[in-house]
Design an enzyme around this catalytic site. Structure first.
Site, PDB file in Angstrom:
ATOM      1  NE  ARG A   1       6.483  -3.466   6.118  1.00 19.39           N
ATOM      2  CZ  ARG A   1       5.154  -3.356   6.186  1.00 19.39           C
ATOM      3  NH1 ARG A   1       4.483  -2.887   5.150  1.00 19.39           N
ATOM      4  NH2 ARG A   1       4.515  -3.735   7.266  1.00 19.39           N
TER       5      ARG A   1
ATOM      6  CE  LYS B   1      -2.453  -0.810   3.776  1.00 23.31           C
ATOM      7  NZ  LYS B   1      -1.854  -2.053   4.276  1.00 23.31           N
TER       8      LYS B   1
ATOM      9  NE  ARG C   1       1.558  -5.600  11.859  1.00 23.56           N
ATOM     10  CZ  ARG C   1       2.492  -5.360  10.955  1.00 23.56           C
ATOM     11  NH1 ARG C   1       2.278  -4.510   9.982  1.00 23.56           N
ATOM     12  NH2 ARG C   1       3.646  -5.966  11.030  1.00 23.56           N
TER      13      ARG C   1
ATOM     14  NE  ARG D   1      -4.970  -1.197   9.663  1.00 20.21           N
ATOM     15  CZ  ARG D   1      -3.928  -0.646   9.060  1.00 20.21           C
ATOM     16  NH1 ARG D   1      -3.996   0.587   8.617  1.00 20.21           N
ATOM     17  NH2 ARG D   1      -2.819  -1.327   8.906  1.00 20.21           N
TER      18      ARG D   1
ATOM     19  NE  ARG E   1       5.800  -0.823  10.150  1.00 20.35           N
ATOM     20  CZ  ARG E   1       4.658  -0.934   9.465  1.00 20.35           C
ATOM     21  NH1 ARG E   1       4.581  -0.453   8.231  1.00 20.35           N
ATOM     22  NH2 ARG E   1       3.614  -1.519   9.992  1.00 20.35           N
TER      23      ARG E   1
HETATM   24  P1  ADP Z   1       0.417  -2.405   7.937  1.00 14.14           P
HETATM   25  O1  ADP Z   1      -0.519  -2.137   6.781  1.00 14.14           O
HETATM   26  O2  ADP Z   1       1.661  -3.088   7.556  1.00 14.14           O
HETATM   27  O3  ADP Z   1      -0.282  -3.075   9.083  1.00 14.14           O
HETATM   28  P2  ADP Z   1       0.421   0.424   8.684  1.00 14.14           P
HETATM   29  O4  ADP Z   1       1.619   1.259   8.643  1.00 14.14           O
HETATM   30  O5  ADP Z   1      -0.679   0.735   7.726  1.00 14.14           O
HETATM   31  O6  ADP Z   1       0.958  -1.051   8.491  1.00 14.14           O
HETATM   32  O7  ADP Z   1      -0.220   0.424  10.149  1.00 14.14           O
HETATM   33  C1  ADP Z   1       0.558   0.100  11.288  1.00 14.14           C
HETATM   34  C2  ADP Z   1      -0.310   0.015  12.529  1.00 14.14           C
HETATM   35  O8  ADP Z   1      -0.965   1.285  12.762  1.00 14.14           O
HETATM   36  C3  ADP Z   1      -1.464  -0.977  12.477  1.00 14.14           C
HETATM   37  O9  ADP Z   1      -1.038  -2.279  12.807  1.00 14.14           O
HETATM   38  C4  ADP Z   1      -2.426  -0.387  13.533  1.00 14.14           C
HETATM   39  O10 ADP Z   1      -1.991  -0.683  14.839  1.00 14.14           O
HETATM   40  C5  ADP Z   1      -2.266   1.098  13.354  1.00 14.14           C
HETATM   41  N1  ADP Z   1      -3.268   1.687  12.434  1.00 14.14           N
HETATM   42  C6  ADP Z   1      -3.021   2.298  11.245  1.00 14.14           C
HETATM   43  N2  ADP Z   1      -4.153   2.720  10.670  1.00 14.14           N
HETATM   44  C7  ADP Z   1      -5.171   2.374  11.507  1.00 14.14           C
HETATM   45  C8  ADP Z   1      -6.595   2.502  11.472  1.00 14.14           C
HETATM   46  N3  ADP Z   1      -7.212   3.087  10.439  1.00 14.14           N
HETATM   47  N4  ADP Z   1      -7.309   2.013  12.512  1.00 14.14           N
HETATM   48  C9  ADP Z   1      -6.713   1.420  13.547  1.00 14.14           C
HETATM   49  N5  ADP Z   1      -5.384   1.240  13.657  1.00 14.14           N
HETATM   50  C10 ADP Z   1      -4.602   1.704  12.649  1.00 14.14           C
END
Ligand code: ADP
Length: 215
Positions: free
Chosen positions: A124, A14, A165, A87, A154
């Protein structure tokens, strides 16, 4: 006017595709994950709250995310791209009803099987300076090509956090494919291929959205 949502499991690409789409269309993009990690780094009140969830792979509460996203969107009436939001069904419904914010016009759903995601997650790295995400090649120095910052893993890119996740993704986020399908704005993208090939598929949908939108 483009108002785009990018859906997909963790490590599905993404971030990579968001950078490309926002440069191509010249629209601002918001990665809720990047913003949350920055808040944690800065030790802000939002960051302190978010940290409780991030490392174990849990989703941050809807209210916390929503207030951040609403503030950002309300300043960007010229179009936008969202990576990592919505999400959950509650977040998606809220986005349809945010006052002063127009609804999404296109949702791109990246599809990648779990096994491929795990190996991507292991390679990554994220630039600690500019936040760019890269896929480390064998023997590559852990330095960002764009800004010279250090590339770091990360803290949530470990298998236990990934599993949580992914489970959350299947349970809470995957139903959004149906949500947007019913609204007629979902396009599914095969995310298993190389980034350039994935981007080509995405571009086709952007062009047809433009044509459709102008008709
Ligand atoms: P990935 O897609 O690899 O899980 P992201 O960088 O998109 O990584 O998100 C990392 C973390 O941030 C998620 O695991 C979650 O804890 C939090 N997060 C991000 N966006 C949201 C959201 N819209 N709602 C709830 N938690 C979120």
């Amino acid at each position: 006017m483009h108002r785009i949502v990018l859906l997909g499991p963790p490590a599905s690409g993404k971030g990579t595709q968001s950078d490309r789409i926002s440069s191509l269309l010249n629209i601002p993009h918001l990665s809720t994950g990047n913003i949350l990690r920055k808040e944690v780094e800065n030790g802000s009140p939002i960051g302190l709250e978010a940290q409780k969830y991030l490392d174990r792979g849990a989703y941050v509460p809807d209210e916390l995310i929503l207030s951040m996203v609403q503030a950002w969107l309300s300043e960007r009436p010229e179009g936008w791209l969202l990576d990592g939001f919505p999400r959950t069904k509650a977040q998606a419904e809220a986005l349809q009803n945010l006052s002063g914010v127009d609804k999404p016009t296109l949702v791109l759903g990246l599809e990648v099987p779990k096994e491929a995601l795990i190996s991507r997650m292991e390679g990554r790295r994220e630039c600690s300076s500019c936040g760019k995400t890269v896929s480390l090649k064998e023997g590559q120095e852990e330095i960002c090509e764009d800004c010279g910052g250090n590339l770091v893993k990360r803290s949530d890119d470990v298998i236990d956090s990934f599993k949580v996740r992914y489970q959350n993704y299947e349970k809470l986020t995957l139903p959004l494919f149906d949500f947007y399908q019913e609204k007629g704005i979902l396009e599914r993208i095969d995310g298993t291929q190389a980034p350039d090939v994935v981007f080509e598929q995405i571009k086709q949908h952007l062009v047809s959205e433009q044509v459709h939108g102008e008709a």
